[in-house]
Design a protein around this motif. Structure first.
Motif, short mmCIF file in Angstrom:
data_model
loop_
_atom_site.label_atom_id
_atom_site.label_comp_id
_atom_site.label_asym_id
_atom_site.label_seq_id
_atom_site.Cartn_x
_atom_site.Cartn_y
_atom_site.Cartn_z
N TYR A 1 48.03 71.45 81.70
CA TYR A 1 48.32 70.65 80.53
C TYR A 1 49.67 69.99 80.71
O TYR A 1 50.62 70.60 81.19
N ILE A 2 49.76 68.75 80.29
CA ILE A 2 51.01 68.01 80.30
C ILE A 2 51.24 67.51 78.89
O ILE A 2 50.36 66.87 78.29
N PHE A 3 52.41 67.80 78.34
CA PHE A 3 52.76 67.37 77.00
C PHE A 3 53.71 66.18 77.12
O PHE A 3 54.78 66.30 77.72
N THR A 4 53.33 65.05 76.58
CA THR A 4 54.10 63.82 76.78
C THR A 4 54.75 63.28 75.51
O THR A 4 55.16 62.14 75.46
N ALA A 14 52.63 70.96 70.00
CA ALA A 14 51.40 70.76 70.79
C ALA A 14 51.11 72.01 71.64
O ALA A 14 49.95 72.44 71.74
N TYR A 15 52.16 72.57 72.24
CA TYR A 15 51.99 73.78 73.04
C TYR A 15 51.47 74.93 72.17
O TYR A 15 50.53 75.64 72.54
N LEU A 18 47.94 74.86 71.19
CA LEU A 18 47.08 75.29 72.30
C LEU A 18 47.09 76.81 72.45
O LEU A 18 46.03 77.42 72.63
N THR A 19 48.26 77.43 72.38
CA THR A 19 48.39 78.85 72.70
C THR A 19 48.47 79.76 71.49
O THR A 19 48.26 80.96 71.61
#
Length: 173
Positions: A1-4, A14-15, A18-19
């Motif tokens: 995953y890449i958070f931009t 966003a992280y 997800l987690t």
């Protein structure tokens, strides 16, 4: 995953989406935590007297931290339980100041051995990093850590903390 995202808050959100988000600590953990780290308070009676004096003088506090206490020495758990019971009878919490996950010198007494420790190509002792508190460690000693990828080690570590929390009455570390 890449958070931009263009802000740390949005990246972290966003992280966590997800987690999962970390739970909020209990309210008392945001309160006044007092430490027994003084020679006068180095005994169960000393800690109890300190907490009674705080109550008598109207000092607001939420928890006492038994810093310097050998919390992993099961031979001293009855003493620590005495403190815990007294603190809990005041409606307060009791914490221990321990390096959670770090192999205690009482490891064999607790059923932990080298098979439960993180192993490097040079053995079970790892050099402490510079991120350790330099006031506690001027010379970067070596340490052993519980191997949390080893299910037997996790089981043993949970047994130790189950006793500390449910027999002794430790509320946090």
């Amino acid at each position: 995953y890449i958070f931009t995202h263009n802000s740390p808050e949005k990246i972290l959100t966003a992280y966590c989406n997800l987690t999962g988000f970390a739970p909020v600590p209990p309210e008392w953990a945001f309160g006044t935590l007092v430490c027994r780290y003084h020679p006068e308070f180095g005994t169960p009676d000393g800690i109890i007297n300190m907490t009674k004096a705080m109550e008598e003088n109207g000092f607001p506090w939420d928890a006492v931290i038994t810093e310097g206490w050998p919390a992993y020495n099961s031979e001293r758990w009855d003493e620590l339980k005495k403190v815990s019971d007294a603190v809990h009878s005041m409606g307060k919490k009791m914490m221990v100041y321990e390096q959670c996950g770090r192999f205690p010198k009482f490891a064999p007494q607790l059923g932990l051995d080298d098979s439960h420790a993180v192993n490097s190509d040079k053995g079970y002792y790892l050099k402490e990093t510079r991120s350790m508190n330099l006031l506690d460690n001027f010379h970067h000693k070596k340490m052993r850590c519980v191997d949390l990828t080893n299910s037997s080690a996790v089981e043993k570590w949970e047994e130790v903390w189950d006793k500390l929390m449910n027999y002794v009455g430790v509320d946090g570390a």
